[in-house]
Scaffold this active site. Structure first.
Site, short mmCIF file in Angstrom:
data_model
loop_
_atom_site.label_atom_id
_atom_site.label_comp_id
_atom_site.label_asym_id
_atom_site.label_seq_id
_atom_site.Cartn_x
_atom_site.Cartn_y
_atom_site.Cartn_z
N CYS A 69 -14.78 -20.09 50.37
CA CYS A 69 -15.60 -20.85 51.31
C CYS A 69 -16.68 -20.01 51.99
CB CYS A 69 -14.72 -21.51 52.36
SG CYS A 69 -13.45 -22.56 51.62
N HIS B 156 -17.06 -21.77 61.58
CA HIS B 156 -16.46 -22.18 60.31
C HIS B 156 -15.69 -23.48 60.55
CE1 HIS B 156 -15.12 -21.84 56.26
NE2 HIS B 156 -13.85 -21.62 56.57
N GLU C 233 -10.23 -18.27 64.49
CA GLU C 233 -11.67 -18.13 64.73
C GLU C 233 -11.96 -18.09 66.23
OE1 GLU C 233 -16.02 -19.83 63.27
OE2 GLU C 233 -14.24 -21.06 62.91
N LYS D 262 -18.50 -29.39 60.18
CA LYS D 262 -17.49 -29.98 59.30
C LYS D 262 -16.81 -31.18 59.92
CE LYS D 262 -16.51 -25.65 56.81
NZ LYS D 262 -17.33 -24.71 57.58
N HIS E 204 -15.53 -30.36 54.55
CA HIS E 204 -15.63 -28.95 54.13
C HIS E 204 -16.14 -28.87 52.71
CE1 HIS E 204 -15.13 -24.82 53.69
NE2 HIS E 204 -13.87 -24.64 54.06
N PHE F 73 -10.57 -18.36 51.50
CA PHE F 73 -9.32 -17.90 50.90
C PHE F 73 -9.55 -16.52 50.27
CE2 PHE F 73 -7.24 -22.30 49.89
CZ PHE F 73 -7.07 -22.51 51.25
#
Length: 413
Positions: free
Chosen positions: A163, A303, A314, A335, A340, A399
């Site tokens: 991502c 994010h 975060e 998002k 996403h 990831f």
């Protein structure tokens, strides 16, 4: 050597909220959602049945019919976004082809093609695989296709870092121009992984929201009731250009890119480091690269995935970097309305940051109705607000522990 200034001169996007930048920005500021029940395939036995899908998109608006059939959907999106950005920039024909590069970012690449051709192989045998299978599926092919379209003969590659992919692509484009390897780079993020197979894969990981009875409220970044992210598709492209080159041709300059940080948690294949140290390190590096202090930043596009672990880590990362000022800086998550977009998210959110700086306002984080004590910063849940923005950052985490942070600045000649 004297380092070059890097400015943004072109923008383009195809996404669940709109088929261009202006429609997307308008709907974000209105708090509209692009998330709905997924269509085009059977999801009866799949736990998560919702997605941010691109509707009413016709690749023939950008690509000739013969070539449309030889490309995956993610490549259709890539070329469409790049075409918009290049038309918006007015750069075509105004640059030496040897100084024009293309860097793309995708987390998955040609997933629809992979699924279709795997089915052909398993049910009908190897002779029924398309001869275009490999060049349709591979994740670098969009970079190659865009280069062919624009005769871009400088730096050219694809980044795959989950991502964080397109945020890394933009960061590497910025560095290429800053250090003189190119005069302009088309930086693109694209993803077309809303499929039965992909939804099933993320579902068995328990990564996706299962709020199927209320798709528009399913993506709930920083909310206590968040239960996972919402898978989305689309693409976004930015034309980054060396400042003197852009100025010499009278280009419209949207903003300036001034910092880039990239790190790894080195902790877990899917979970972020609990205290957010990897993300904090990425933000620190980007801010240092920009030559500013944390207190110079007015706005963070987070994010903000709507997963229990990411939003908490975060938030902690922001507190680590910004200290007490973390409670003053404005934050939002795009998002919440877009879902996403995996590898495409960083590029789309960079466009949103650039528009926010240009318009001096930020959109809301929607669906944040139940405060989470562990996510206690100002995520702007009330609505679009005016904001004097000099510097803004965009975070993208993926990831594998990948972290990327980009810093943009209001353009000042």
């Amino acid at each position: 050597m004297k380092l070059k200034r890097v400015v943004v001169t072109g923008l383009g996007t195809i996404n669940p909220l709109g088929l261009n930048v202006e429609d997307t920005w308008k709907k974000l500021c209105e708090g509209k959602s692009g998330i709905a029940l997924a269509t085009n395939f059977d999801l009866e036995d799949v736990p998560s049945k919702i997605a941010g899908q691109v509707n009413n998109f016709d690749p023939l608006d950008y690509i000739v019919p013969k070539e449309v059939k030889r490309m995956d959907r993610y490549c259709h999106f890539s070329i469409a976004a790049a075409t918009q950005a290049m038309e918006n920039s007015g750069l075509e024909g105004q640059i030496d082809p040897d100084k024009l590069g293309v860097i793309t970012g995708t987390g998955i690449g040609g997933m629809q093609t992979f699924e279709q051709q795997t089915s052909n192989f398993l049910t009908r045998g190897p002779k029924r695989i398309s001869p275009f299978f490999i060049p349709m599926m591979i994740s670098n092919i969009a970079a190659g296709r865009i280069a062919i379209k624009y005769n871009a003969r400088s730096i050219n590659f694809n980044v795959t870092s989950a991502c964080a992919s397109s945020a890394n692509a933009i960061g590497e484009a910025y560095r290429a121009i800053k250090y003189g390897a190119a005069e302009a780079v088309i930086a693109v993020g694209s993803e077309a992984a809303v499929t039965r197979f992909t939804l099933s894969g993320f579902s068995v990981m328990r990564a996706l929201s299962t709020r199927n009875d209320s798709p528009e409220t399913a993506s709930r970044p920083f909310d206590k009731e968040r239960d996972g992210f919402v898978l989305a598709e689309g693409a976004a492209a930015l034309v980054l250009e060396e400042y003197e080159h852009a100025k010499s041709r009278g280009a419209m300059i949207y903003g300036e890119m001034v910092g880039y940080g990239a790190t790894c948690d080195a902790f877990h294949i899917t979970m972020p480091a609990p205290s957010g140290e990897g993300g904090a390190h990425s933000m620190r590096n980007a801010i240092e690269d920009a030559g500013i202090s944390p207190e110079d930043v007015q706005y963070i596009n987070a994010h903000g995935t709507s997963t229990p672990l990411n939003d908490k880590s975060e938030t902690q990362a922001i507190k680590t970097v910004f200290g007490d000022y973390a409670y003053e800086v404005k934050i939002n998550s795009s998002k919440s309305m877009l879902g996403h977009g995996l590898g495409a998210a960083g590029a789309l959110e960079s466009i949103i940051v650039v528009k926010s700086i240009q318009e001096q306002k930020i959109h809301p984080t929607t669906n944040l109705t139940t405060p989470d004590p562990e996510c206690d910063l100002d995520y702007n849940p009330e609505g679009t607000i005016p904001l004097a923005i000099e510097y803004s950052i965009s975070n993208s985490f993926g990831f594998g522990g990948h972290n990327a942070t980009l810093v943009f600045k209001r353009y000042d000649d």
